[in-house]
Design an enzyme around this catalytic site. Sequence first.
Site, PDB file in Angstrom:
ATOM      1  N   ARG A 110      57.847  29.662  44.943  1.00 55.22           N
ATOM      2  CA  ARG A 110      59.281  29.883  45.205  1.00 55.22           C
ATOM      3  C   ARG A 110      59.985  30.288  43.904  1.00 55.22           C
ATOM      4  O   ARG A 110      60.700  29.503  43.295  1.00 55.22           O
ATOM      5  CB  ARG A 110      59.909  28.642  45.828  1.00 55.22           C
ATOM      6  CG  ARG A 110      59.527  27.362  45.142  1.00 55.22           C
ATOM      7  CD  ARG A 110      60.113  26.176  45.858  1.00 55.22           C
ATOM      8  NE  ARG A 110      59.603  24.960  45.251  1.00 55.22           N
ATOM      9  CZ  ARG A 110      59.900  23.764  45.643  1.00 55.22           C
ATOM     10  NH1 ARG A 110      60.703  23.579  46.658  1.00 55.22           N
ATOM     11  NH2 ARG A 110      59.412  22.717  45.039  1.00 55.22           N
ATOM     12  N   GLU A 152      59.026  30.120  50.041  1.00 57.62           N
ATOM     13  CA  GLU A 152      58.923  28.682  50.350  1.00 57.62           C
ATOM     14  C   GLU A 152      57.843  28.525  51.412  1.00 57.62           C
ATOM     15  O   GLU A 152      57.650  29.443  52.220  1.00 57.62           O
ATOM     16  CB  GLU A 152      60.229  28.240  51.010  1.00 57.62           C
ATOM     17  CG  GLU A 152      61.310  27.782  50.108  1.00 57.62           C
ATOM     18  CD  GLU A 152      61.265  26.284  49.882  1.00 57.62           C
ATOM     19  OE1 GLU A 152      60.544  25.607  50.648  1.00 57.62           O
ATOM     20  OE2 GLU A 152      61.918  25.812  48.943  1.00 57.62           O
ATOM     21  N   PHE A 153      57.228  27.366  51.468  1.00 57.33           N
ATOM     22  CA  PHE A 153      56.186  27.168  52.477  1.00 57.33           C
ATOM     23  C   PHE A 153      56.738  27.217  53.913  1.00 57.33           C
ATOM     24  O   PHE A 153      56.021  27.537  54.857  1.00 57.33           O
ATOM     25  CB  PHE A 153      55.453  25.851  52.262  1.00 57.33           C
ATOM     26  CG  PHE A 153      54.739  25.796  50.932  1.00 57.33           C
ATOM     27  CD1 PHE A 153      54.148  26.931  50.398  1.00 57.33           C
ATOM     28  CD2 PHE A 153      54.657  24.613  50.210  1.00 57.33           C
ATOM     29  CE1 PHE A 153      53.487  26.899  49.179  1.00 57.33           C
ATOM     30  CE2 PHE A 153      54.000  24.570  49.000  1.00 57.33           C
ATOM     31  CZ  PHE A 153      53.420  25.708  48.468  1.00 57.33           C
ATOM     32  N   LYS A 217      41.953  16.896  46.581  1.00 58.62           N
ATOM     33  CA  LYS A 217      42.193  15.490  46.870  1.00 58.62           C
ATOM     34  C   LYS A 217      43.632  15.164  46.474  1.00 58.62           C
ATOM     35  O   LYS A 217      44.179  15.854  45.597  1.00 58.62           O
ATOM     36  CB  LYS A 217      41.186  14.603  46.132  1.00 58.62           C
ATOM     37  CG  LYS A 217      41.308  14.652  44.592  1.00 58.62           C
ATOM     38  CD  LYS A 217      41.419  13.294  43.998  1.00 58.62           C
ATOM     39  CE  LYS A 217      42.018  13.310  42.633  1.00 58.62           C
ATOM     40  NZ  LYS A 217      42.446  12.150  42.020  1.00 58.62           N
ATOM     41  N   LYS A 251      31.170  19.008  38.035  1.00 56.24           N
ATOM     42  CA  LYS A 251      30.787  18.751  36.636  1.00 56.24           C
ATOM     43  C   LYS A 251      29.275  18.824  36.481  1.00 56.24           C
ATOM     44  O   LYS A 251      28.545  18.273  37.312  1.00 56.24           O
ATOM     45  CB  LYS A 251      31.276  17.360  36.205  1.00 56.24           C
ATOM     46  CG  LYS A 251      32.777  17.289  36.004  1.00 56.24           C
ATOM     47  CD  LYS A 251      33.178  15.907  35.552  1.00 56.24           C
ATOM     48  CE  LYS A 251      34.683  15.790  35.426  1.00 56.24           C
ATOM     49  NZ  LYS A 251      35.226  16.500  34.270  1.00 56.24           N
ATOM     50  N   GLU A 285      40.822   6.120  31.640  1.00 60.18           N
ATOM     51  CA  GLU A 285      41.732   7.114  31.045  1.00 60.18           C
ATOM     52  C   GLU A 285      42.569   6.418  29.989  1.00 60.18           C
ATOM     53  O   GLU A 285      42.930   5.245  30.160  1.00 60.18           O
ATOM     54  CB  GLU A 285      42.665   7.686  32.116  1.00 60.18           C
ATOM     55  CG  GLU A 285      41.966   8.547  33.146  1.00 60.18           C
ATOM     56  CD  GLU A 285      42.963   9.061  34.181  1.00 60.18           C
ATOM     57  OE1 GLU A 285      43.322  10.240  34.106  1.00 60.18           O
ATOM     58  OE2 GLU A 285      43.366   8.281  35.050  1.00 60.18           O
ATOM     59  N   ASP A 304      43.422   6.878  44.115  1.00 58.78           N
ATOM     60  CA  ASP A 304      43.424   8.101  43.318  1.00 58.78           C
ATOM     61  C   ASP A 304      42.023   8.433  42.798  1.00 58.78           C
ATOM     62  O   ASP A 304      41.673   9.610  42.691  1.00 58.78           O
ATOM     63  CB  ASP A 304      44.389   7.913  42.128  1.00 58.78           C
ATOM     64  CG  ASP A 304      44.642   9.209  41.377  1.00 58.78           C
ATOM     65  OD1 ASP A 304      44.712  10.260  42.036  1.00 58.78           O
ATOM     66  OD2 ASP A 304      44.773   9.174  40.134  1.00 58.78           O
ATOM     67  N   HIS A 309      36.189  10.196  43.468  1.00 56.58           N
ATOM     68  CA  HIS A 309      35.236  10.396  42.371  1.00 56.58           C
ATOM     69  C   HIS A 309      34.183   9.289  42.295  1.00 56.58           C
ATOM     70  O   HIS A 309      32.994   9.553  42.212  1.00 56.58           O
ATOM     71  CB  HIS A 309      35.953  10.438  41.019  1.00 56.58           C
ATOM     72  CG  HIS A 309      37.064  11.444  40.929  1.00 56.58           C
ATOM     73  ND1 HIS A 309      37.038  12.638  41.590  1.00 56.58           N
ATOM     74  CD2 HIS A 309      38.227  11.421  40.241  1.00 56.58           C
ATOM     75  CE1 HIS A 309      38.139  13.319  41.297  1.00 56.58           C
ATOM     76  NE2 HIS A 309      38.872  12.595  40.493  1.00 56.58           N
ATOM     77  N   LYS A 407      44.218   3.371  33.974  1.00 54.21           N
ATOM     78  CA  LYS A 407      44.990   4.194  33.038  1.00 54.21           C
ATOM     79  C   LYS A 407      45.371   3.334  31.839  1.00 54.21           C
ATOM     80  O   LYS A 407      45.435   2.111  31.943  1.00 54.21           O
ATOM     81  CB  LYS A 407      46.252   4.709  33.732  1.00 54.21           C
ATOM     82  CG  LYS A 407      45.931   5.764  34.792  1.00 54.21           C
ATOM     83  CD  LYS A 407      47.156   6.542  35.187  1.00 54.21           C
ATOM     84  CE  LYS A 407      46.832   7.631  36.178  1.00 54.21           C
ATOM     85  NZ  LYS A 407      46.135   8.783  35.578  1.00 54.21           N
TER      86      LYS A 407
END
Length: 555
Positions: A110, A152-153, A217, A251, A285, A304, A309, A407
């Site tokens: 957009r 826009e979608f 994801k 990976k 992380e 998440d 993963h 995290k």
Amino acid sequence: MNKDRHVPEQAGPVEEAALLARSPEGVTRPEESMAVAASVAGTATTMQAALANPLRDPRDKRLPRVAGPCVLVLFGVTGDLAQRKLLPAIYDLGNRGLLPPGFSLVGFARRDWANQDFAQLTHDAIKEHARTPFREEVWKQLAEGIHFVPGEFSDDDAFDKLADALADIDRRRGTGGNYAFYLSVPPKFFPVVVKQLQRTGLADAPEGSWRRVVIEKPFGHDLASAMELNTITSAVFPEESVFRIDHYLGKETVQNIMALRFANNLFEPIWNRGYVDHVQITMAEDIGIGGRAGYYDGIGAARDVIQNHLLQLLALVAMEDPTSFDADALRREKEKVLKAVRLPQDLGSSTARGKYAAGWQGGEPVVGYLEEEGIPADSITETYAAIKLEIANRRWAGVPFYLRTGKRLGRRVTEVAVVFQRAPHLPFSKDDTEILGQNALVIRVQPDEGITVRFGSKVPGTAMEVRDVSMDFAYGESFMESSPEAYERLLLDVLIGDPPLFPHQREVELSWLILDPIEDHWATQGQPEDYPAGSWGPPSSDAMMARDGRVWRRL
Ligand code: NAP
């Protein structure tokens, strides 16, 4: 991996291209002959370019896997993923000679942009993030196929214009009606975009061409929403045209789990409950949530990272050998493992969760999760999650698999550690072996990709003292070319139509079946425990291991 695209060694470039240009069923239909002729010529040139690629290892005698003529339509081009990963990966593929000459890239966003504005954005993203060196001639060739559609979608008119633009590109650039639609957009827009593709007829592949959709994801936030999302996509695209990206599977180190296990005879005999004490899978992380409060809060570390993963890593480590590496055989073995996963009886003592508190990281003070912009003070979202799982089958019964992610931990590292049982008898004095640990085989997924084996060795000297030492394999030292980015491999697989590295919907649903009861339990437990930023998680996580007489590996 795609057996259909195997090219005999004696084939000449045009024969090679013809073989590569065959439809996935390996059949060239007569009515496609014009398109195929163009595509063969294009693919032959691509093949020559790929073979001449200066980045190619001269010892590599295999023919490169190259994509046939097609268009990649990227939704969400102004987003973080598109700019940091996707646009650079497209260039890197071009730089390695793996894209066909007519390859075209259509951006949809957009913004009131012309084609040149999108080309500039792409150019800047490549300059900043591409893995391979910038080469003007490669960029020029890519730039010729760049096109932008503003919208826009929810805007029907914009999607009608997209359909017109694609038909025009087919005419001008010989892309043959082959389109991959990459939805690099917030998950709530997946249904909207998919329905637009259905309404405009863009989802329907005319005879002899293909249409594919790529989704990122998270695939839902629980089993029910994952199924709902699938109902919407499967009404528009057949399962074989849906490519679900879990970029970990792209990976090199993750694919190497299969090579390590099934291309060697050294490890598999001891890869079972007879020798393995437990397995630890970690994705740590050092960063916080950054500007992603809107996405992260309510999702948390387990949804998440563990749902996708880490459970994919678990499946690859624990599965039986597939009969071949085609998508069905591989997915079948992963599904069997996921089906055999058992949750512990007591979710309270066999899981742990935490949220980062203020602390120091990289010499800088950082705020706690609840002080991050956009996070409500009463949030119960976890930024650290650890769970213990078992696998109820003959190979793994009684071997715990510990999964953890978080995290603002001590450092960024992802690894799988297979920790072996202690030697049944030590013919040395206790003093001599005081600091001897357990043998471990560690697959380092990132950074410093490689494999380490930990084992006991005699300390030089007159006494029989035994201590742990490491034997290392590092990708960077053994191979000439640095590992391609996961997105390079996955984007190429989408364009070629090679599905083994993309999770099937059944794997997604089985993973949610594992995680949902844990999330339900946590939802009744109030706020997660604090852990200082820069530490290795909350005390309850160490306590979970201590109850089993084990410790987390120090990373
Ligand atoms: P993002 O930075 O929020 O970007 C979202 C994109 O969607 C932007 O280009 C945005 O355009 C566009 N958009 C949003 N609403 C729109 C609308 N109504 N019409 C047209 N365009 C609209 O998200 P992201 O981090 O790139 O992530 C994209 C997808 O990848 C998500 O599903 C995410 O979960 C997944 N993912 C991301 C990462 C990552 O590292 N970023 C990693 C794994 C998975 P505007 O600029 O106009 O807002």
